[in-house]
Structure formats: structure tokens, C-alpha cells
Design a protein around this motif. Structure first.
Motif, PDB file in Angstrom:
ATOM      1  N   VAL A 132       0.836  -1.197   0.000  1.00  0.00           N
ATOM      2  CA  VAL A 132       0.000   0.000   0.000  1.00  0.00           C
ATOM      3  C   VAL A 132       0.872   1.248   0.000  1.00  0.00           C
ATOM      4  CG1 VAL A 132      -1.605   1.366   1.384  1.00  0.00           C
ATOM      5  CG2 VAL A 132      -2.017  -1.067   1.053  1.00  0.00           C
ATOM      6  N   GLY A 133       1.922   1.238   0.824  1.00  0.00           N
ATOM      7  CA  GLY A 133       2.824   2.382   0.886  1.00  0.00           C
ATOM      8  C   GLY A 133       3.530   2.631  -0.432  1.00  0.00           C
ATOM      9  N   GLU A 134       3.998   1.567  -1.068  1.00  0.00           N
ATOM     10  CA  GLU A 134       4.678   1.724  -2.358  1.00  0.00           C
ATOM     11  C   GLU A 134       3.720   2.230  -3.426  1.00  0.00           C
ATOM     12  OE1 GLU A 134       6.384  -2.085  -3.088  1.00  0.00           O
ATOM     13  OE2 GLU A 134       8.157  -1.715  -1.819  1.00  0.00           O
ATOM     14  N   ALA A 135       2.480   1.716  -3.411  1.00  0.00           N
ATOM     15  CA  ALA A 135       1.481   2.195  -4.376  1.00  0.00           C
ATOM     16  C   ALA A 135       1.172   3.662  -4.150  1.00  0.00           C
ATOM     17  CB  ALA A 135       0.206   1.353  -4.263  1.00  0.00           C
ATOM     18  N   THR A 136       1.149   4.069  -2.872  1.00  0.00           N
ATOM     19  CA  THR A 136       0.897   5.472  -2.549  1.00  0.00           C
ATOM     20  C   THR A 136       2.005   6.360  -3.104  1.00  0.00           C
ATOM     21  OG1 THR A 136      -0.281   4.876  -0.524  1.00  0.00           O
ATOM     22  CG2 THR A 136       0.558   7.124  -0.677  1.00  0.00           C
ATOM     23  N   LEU A 137       3.250   5.951  -2.926  1.00  0.00           N
ATOM     24  CA  LEU A 137       4.378   6.773  -3.355  1.00  0.00           C
ATOM     25  C   LEU A 137       4.501   6.816  -4.874  1.00  0.00           C
ATOM     26  CD1 LEU A 137       7.048   5.775  -0.681  1.00  0.00           C
ATOM     27  CD2 LEU A 137       5.707   7.870  -0.832  1.00  0.00           C
ATOM     28  N   THR A 138       4.360   5.686  -5.536  1.00  0.00           N
ATOM     29  CA  THR A 138       4.461   5.700  -6.998  1.00  0.00           C
ATOM     30  C   THR A 138       3.285   6.452  -7.619  1.00  0.00           C
ATOM     31  OG1 THR A 138       3.409   3.502  -7.068  1.00  0.00           O
ATOM     32  CG2 THR A 138       5.823   3.579  -7.116  1.00  0.00           C
TER      33      THR A 138
END
Length: 256
Positions: A58-64
Motif C-alpha cells: 500500500v505504501g509503495e502504491a501510494t508513493l508511486t
């Protein structure tokens, strides 16, 4: 357009002037600075929560997704307004009578927006990774290359879009199609794998789909060589199409 040349001094001087105009326009500056951050929070809320690997995903999807929003809002939407404003104020026409080439004028106008976007993405990558407890990018060189390709593509697409934009006030309408297509079809909010096969294949051909695939691969890894090659070729094709369209249709004088 005249012979394309690049002089760093002239581009920097034009960029400095454009930066001064950007700082004076508080509404545009506020949009450029705050809207991407707001959209990241919205994106984070829409993705939900998770534990362990789920939270990391979820965090990686948020940042990308946030990086994609910065590119759209700070580069594309801001630059369309800038090109239209300078055209209607006869600034572009006057600049063409001087020593600067067409490419230098366009690059100088785009320089502040590009620099602002790169700075925001750098802050987002470092601070966002710390805040969301997400590791740093697995392939930072690929991530940087993807972001630079996105900036170049969107700068060219902004110049093309400005040709069909009559006033600064209507820039919000002419930039909307690319914004919606990217948000809905290029995987900013949800992976395109969830779409039917035909729809997913078509979405892969959207302008920013290749760039976003490379950004996700640069951060999270896991993409195969074939997928990366296809994404890179898609991005390159759109850059070439956009540059050709600028040479063919960009307007230097006010629309009457």
C-alpha cells in the motif's frame, strides 16, 4: 520551427524569468506545491490499510501514484497554462526575434516546472518512504530515468495541448483528458491487471502507462525484462510523437 540548438546560459536565463513569474502567480504556485501532496493523502486513504507485506505494498502504491500525480499536476497542468499565457502576452513571439532558438524558448519555459517537480518527487521519495515505513527504491537509476522520461514527455505534450487551448482559463479543460486517462488507465489508483484483457492492453498504450510501469519497477522491482522493454518502447514512442506534434502544431502567436 527554426534549427534546434541548446545553449545552457540562455535556457537558464529564460528559466529564471519564468520562475519569477511562477512565484508571483500565487494561485499557480499554491496548486503546484500543495495539490500533489493533497492528492497523495487522498490516494493513501483510497488504498486502505494492511499488515506486513500488505502495508508495504500500500505504501509503495501510494508513493508511486504520488509521483505520477506530481508529474501530471506540476509539469503538465502548470506548463499548459504557462505556454498559453506567454503566447497570449506575445512573450513567445518576442523571444523568437532574439538569439534563442525555438527549443531553447520551450525548454526555458519548462525549466522551473520540471525543477519543481523533480524536487517534490525527491522529497516525496525520502519523506514518504520514512512516513509510510517503506523501503527506498530497489532500482533508483531506473526510477530516475523513468521520471526524467515522464518530465520530457509531459513537457512536450503540454506544448501540444497549449496549441489547442485558447486561454489560461480553459487550460483546466484541455488538460483534463490526459489527467483522467492517466489516473484511470495508467495504474495510479489501481493496477490495470484488474481490467479485462482488451481494456488492459489498450491502457498500456496510454501516454504515461509506460512511464508509470517503469516507476513502479524502479521502486518495487519484480518486473520482467519483456515488460520493462515494452514500457520503455511505449514511453519512447510517445516522446517522439509528442516532439513531432510540437514541431507541427505549436502556436507561437495568439489565437484570434
Amino acid at each position: 520551427m527554426n534549427t534546434p540548438t541548446l545553449n545552457a546560459g540562455r535556457i537558464t536565463a529564460l528559466g529564471r524569468t519564468e520562475l519569477t513569474l511562477l512565484v508571483r502567480n500565487r494561485a499557480t504556485l499554491t496548486l503546484a506545491l500543495l495539490m500533489p501532496l493533497l492528492m497523495v493523502f487522498v490516494l493513501r486513504s483510497s488504498l486502505g490499510d494492511g499488515d506486513g507485506e500488505g502495508a508495504r505494498a500500500v505504501g509503495e502504491a501510494t508513493l508511486t501514484g504520488g509521483i505520477g500525480m506530481v508529474l501530471l499536476l506540476v509539469v503538465h497542468m502548470n506548463l499548459v497554462s504557462s505556454y498559453v499565457a506567454r503566447r497570449e502576452e506575445l512573450v513567445l513571439k518576442r523571444l523568437r526575434t532574439g538569439e534563442a532558438s525555438d527549443l531553447e524558448i520551450l525548454a526555458g519555459t519548462a525549466l522551473p516546472a520540471a525543477a519543481l517537480a523533480l524536487a517534490q518527487i525527491a522529497v516525496l521519495a525520502v519523506a514518504g518512504a520514512a512516513a509510510l515505513d517503506v523501503g527506498m527504491p530497489q532500482n533508483p537509476l531506473l526510477l530516475v530515468a523513468a521520471v526524467l522520461a515522464g518530465v520530457l514527455m509531459l513537457a512536450a505534450l503540454s506544448a501540444v495541448t497549449s496549441s489547442f487551448t485558447r486561454t489560461v482559463e480553459t487550460a483546466g479543460l484541455t488538460t483534463l483528458p490526459l489527467f483522467l486517462a492517466t489516473v484511470l488507465g495508467s495504474g495510479l489508483f489501481a493496477p490495470t491487471d484488474a481490467l479485462p484483457d482488451l481494456a488492459a492492453s489498450l491502457c498500456e498504450l496510454l501516454p504515461l502507462s509506460g512511464v508509470m510501469t517503469l516507476i513502479r519497477a524502479g521502486w518495487s522491482g519484480g518486473a520482467g525484462g519483456g515488460d520493462l522493454l515494452g514500457a520503455a518502447l511505449t514511453a519512447l514512442a510517445w516522446i517522439m510523437i509528442s516532439v513531432f506534434a510540437v514541431q507541427r502544431w505549436f502556436r507561437w502567436e495568439p489565437r484570434r
